[in-house]
Enzyme design. Structure first.
Site, PDB file in Angstrom:
ATOM      1  N   LYS A 184       0.859  -1.176   0.000  1.00 33.97           N
ATOM      2  CA  LYS A 184       0.000   0.000   0.000  1.00 33.97           C
ATOM      3  C   LYS A 184       0.905   1.238   0.000  1.00 33.97           C
ATOM      4  O   LYS A 184       1.406   1.660   1.042  1.00 33.97           O
ATOM      5  CB  LYS A 184      -0.918  -0.017   1.219  1.00 33.97           C
ATOM      6  CG  LYS A 184      -2.016   1.046   1.195  1.00 33.97           C
ATOM      7  CD  LYS A 184      -1.520   2.355   1.732  1.00 33.97           C
ATOM      8  CE  LYS A 184      -2.620   3.399   1.774  1.00 33.97           C
ATOM      9  NZ  LYS A 184      -2.089   4.763   1.633  1.00 33.97           N
ATOM     10  N   GLU A 260       8.214   1.130  11.952  1.00 30.19           N
ATOM     11  CA  GLU A 260       9.320   2.098  11.921  1.00 30.19           C
ATOM     12  C   GLU A 260       8.660   3.466  11.922  1.00 30.19           C
ATOM     13  O   GLU A 260       8.050   3.875  10.937  1.00 30.19           O
ATOM     14  CB  GLU A 260      10.194   1.875  10.685  1.00 30.19           C
ATOM     15  CG  GLU A 260      11.540   2.567  10.779  1.00 30.19           C
ATOM     16  CD  GLU A 260      11.518   3.944  10.148  1.00 30.19           C
ATOM     17  OE1 GLU A 260      11.395   4.929  10.909  1.00 30.19           O
ATOM     18  OE2 GLU A 260      11.607   4.042   8.923  1.00 30.19           O
ATOM     19  N   CYS A 294      12.523  10.626   8.698  1.00 28.49           N
ATOM     20  CA  CYS A 294      12.237  10.295  10.099  1.00 28.49           C
ATOM     21  C   CYS A 294      13.484  10.355  10.952  1.00 28.49           C
ATOM     22  O   CYS A 294      13.412  10.627  12.157  1.00 28.49           O
ATOM     23  CB  CYS A 294      11.575   8.924  10.191  1.00 28.49           C
ATOM     24  SG  CYS A 294      12.449   7.620   9.313  1.00 28.49           S
ATOM     25  N   GLU A 395       8.046  16.051  16.171  1.00 28.90           N
ATOM     26  CA  GLU A 395       8.564  15.823  14.813  1.00 28.90           C
ATOM     27  C   GLU A 395       7.891  16.792  13.848  1.00 28.90           C
ATOM     28  O   GLU A 395       6.671  16.770  13.672  1.00 28.90           O
ATOM     29  CB  GLU A 395       8.312  14.384  14.389  1.00 28.90           C
ATOM     30  CG  GLU A 395       8.986  14.030  13.072  1.00 28.90           C
ATOM     31  CD  GLU A 395       8.813  12.564  12.726  1.00 28.90           C
ATOM     32  OE1 GLU A 395       9.789  11.946  12.261  1.00 28.90           O
ATOM     33  OE2 GLU A 395       7.699  12.032  12.909  1.00 28.90           O
TER      34      GLU A 395
END
Length: 510
Positions: A184, A260, A294, A395
């Protein structure tokens, strides 16, 4: 030329065939640098997802891939890598057009590195799935072996920041271990993964149903894959918030998961660092791919003794970076992936000012008319940042760097670990022994010394704390896509020696 005539159209790849969504729905994708439409992509329904899962389940159960000899699977993966390598230039351009990565990055890093990682997974597949254990003589002589077998059907959900590389990280070990899968891609950036599927299909390298690609919103496709009873494992790369939701849903069925997730990685400059190396290293850590990584080094920890000179050099270098057309090889930073992402990043910049940090360069808005139609944010540096500020804890996923002073190395370690995340970090020092000691004290899955971002296929990647569960890459990558089976073979044939059986069925006296 009308939009339908000019745009490339992609369907869903299910059971070895390209099909339209069952309700014929599709959506248009846009170039984040120009706002121009680039492709139309099918938008899957629940029915389409179920079809893909059924195809994967059937292919796995038949065994044409799952039961194939590992060395033969390795040959197929190598052939796929060859096909992708032959189309590197096209894949790199698609990565740039769809996601805004500079062509320098997509053609020099994203596509070539992804292909090399796939070759590494092919090498892993060649390893025999059996591991013999040492001879056991108590309570009875026995031969023991551990077999690694594929889990089954894997749902794989990848993010928008590295579409090609993340697809390889998911499909490579899953296929190497013998699984069937449904990939996906992110709704914003599915084009390179879809083109990859076209190339694999055209080469006719995989049995039908082993590899499926379904596009659509995560709230539909991702949730259905995660909750589907015929899906045995979910691998997800993305935000911590969504990762928690996936873990909760998957946990209800005890579905295997690899997550992750996010990061807020520190870049720790020690007092004896090489400033020429560390200044450019800090820029690389924070602003590569416009900060949309990330593991990006978005917290720069500087000792008092170096702070002022370091910041002066840093700001001067950052102000020279070229922001512009990512297809131009002279461009250093491209756009953010979407208008929504740009708004989110600019909101954090405004928040940083409100929190009392000092804006040293960058900021909201641009006077450059060449950037008016794209989602561009100038590289931004804040000083006088307190580690408790939101810009230092949350973040941002954009080109925003927070500079934090420290007095002692012990304080730097405390600041580095003072976050909910633990994905990565870097340490900069001329003294490698000092750097190693600091690296061991950092609570993060990957710590670079005198570098950042370099992810090697042979080394595990993943995070501590809110940065995820499990590891990708490395020699144990196949374990995340395998069930482990222990087979015990008793080497004695005499009933008299098997005294443990007497616990239940005592022997009759002679």
């Amino acid at each position: 030329m009308t939009q339908s005539d000019s745009l490339r159209a992609f369907g869903l790849y299910i059971d070895g065939a390209w099909v339209a969504a069952s309700d014929a729905a599709s959506e248009t994708l846009y170039n984040p640098a120009t706002g121009e439409p680039i492709a139309q992509v099918a938008r899957a329904t629940i029915h389409d997802i179920d079809r893909a899962v059924d195809a994967a389940r059937k292919s796995f159960d038949i065994g044409s891939w799952s039961q194939m000899r590992p060395v033969e699977r390795a040959k197929v993966l190598e052939a796929i890598a060859d096909v992708l390598e032959e189309n590197t230039d096209e894949l790199a351009e698609l990565e740039t057009l769809n996601g805004g990565a500079t062509l320098r990055k997509s053609s020099w890093l994203d596509i070539p590195v992804g292909i090399e990682h796939l070759r590494y997974f092919a090498d892993l597949a060649r390893q025999h799935p059996m591991q013999s254990l040492p001879y056991i003589d108590f309570p009875s002589p026995s031969a023991n072996a551990v077999w690694r077998e594929p889990i089954g059907v894997c749902g794989q959900i990848i993010p928008w920041n590295y579409p090609f590389l993340m697809a390889i990280w998911k499909i490579g070990p899953a296929l190497a271990a013998g699984n069937s899968l449904i990939l996906k891609p992110a709704s914003l950036t599915p084009v390179s993964a879809l083109r990859m599927a076209e190339l694999i299909h055209e080469a006719d390298l995989l049995p039908h149903g082993v590899f499926n690609v379904v596009t659509g919103p995560g709230s539909l496709v991702g949730e259905r894959l995660t909750s589907h009873p015929k899906v045995d494992k979910i691998a997800f790369t993305g935000s911590t918030e969504v990762g928690r939701q996936i873990a909760e849903v998957a946990g209800r069925n005890l579905k295997r998961v690899t997550l992750e997730l996010g990061g807020k990685s520190p870049v720790i400059v020690l007092p004896n660092a090489d400033l020429d190396l560390a200044v450019d290293g800090a820029i690389w850590a924070a602003f590569m791919h416009s900060g949309q990584s990330c593991e990006a080094g978005t917290r720069l920890l500087l000792p008092d003794s170096l702070h002022d000179e370091f910041v002066e050099r840093l700001v001067a270098r950052v102000e020279q970076l070229v922001l512009g057309d990512p297809l131009d090889l002279t461009t250093d930073l491209g756009p953010l992936v979407s208008a929504a992402q740009k708004r989110a990043v600019e909101a954090y910049i405004e928040l940083g000012i409100q929190e009392g940090a000092t804006l040293r360069c960058g900021g909201v808005g641009s006077d450059d008319p060449a950037l008016a139609n794209g989602h561009f944010v100038r590289p931004t540096i804040f000083t006088d940042v307190n580690n408790r500020m939101r810009i230092a804890q949350e973040e941002i996923f954009g080109p925003v760097l927070s500079v934090i002073r420290y007095q002692t190395v012990g304080e730097a370690i405390t600041l580095a670990n003072d976050t909910n995340y633990g994905l990565a970090a870097s340490v900069w020092s001329r003294d490698l022994q000092d750097a190693q000691e600091v690296a061991r004290a950092i609570r993060a899955g990957t710590v670079w010394i005198n570098d950042h971002h370099l992810i090697n296929a042979k080394a595990p990647f993943g995070g501590y704390k809110d940065s995820g569960i499990g590891r990708e890459l490395g020699p144990n990558a196949l374990d995340a896509y395998s069930e482990i089976k222990h087979i015990h073979t008793d080497l004695t044939q005499e009933r008299t020696r098997r005294i443990w059986v007497d616990i239940v069925t005592p022997r009759l006296d002679d």
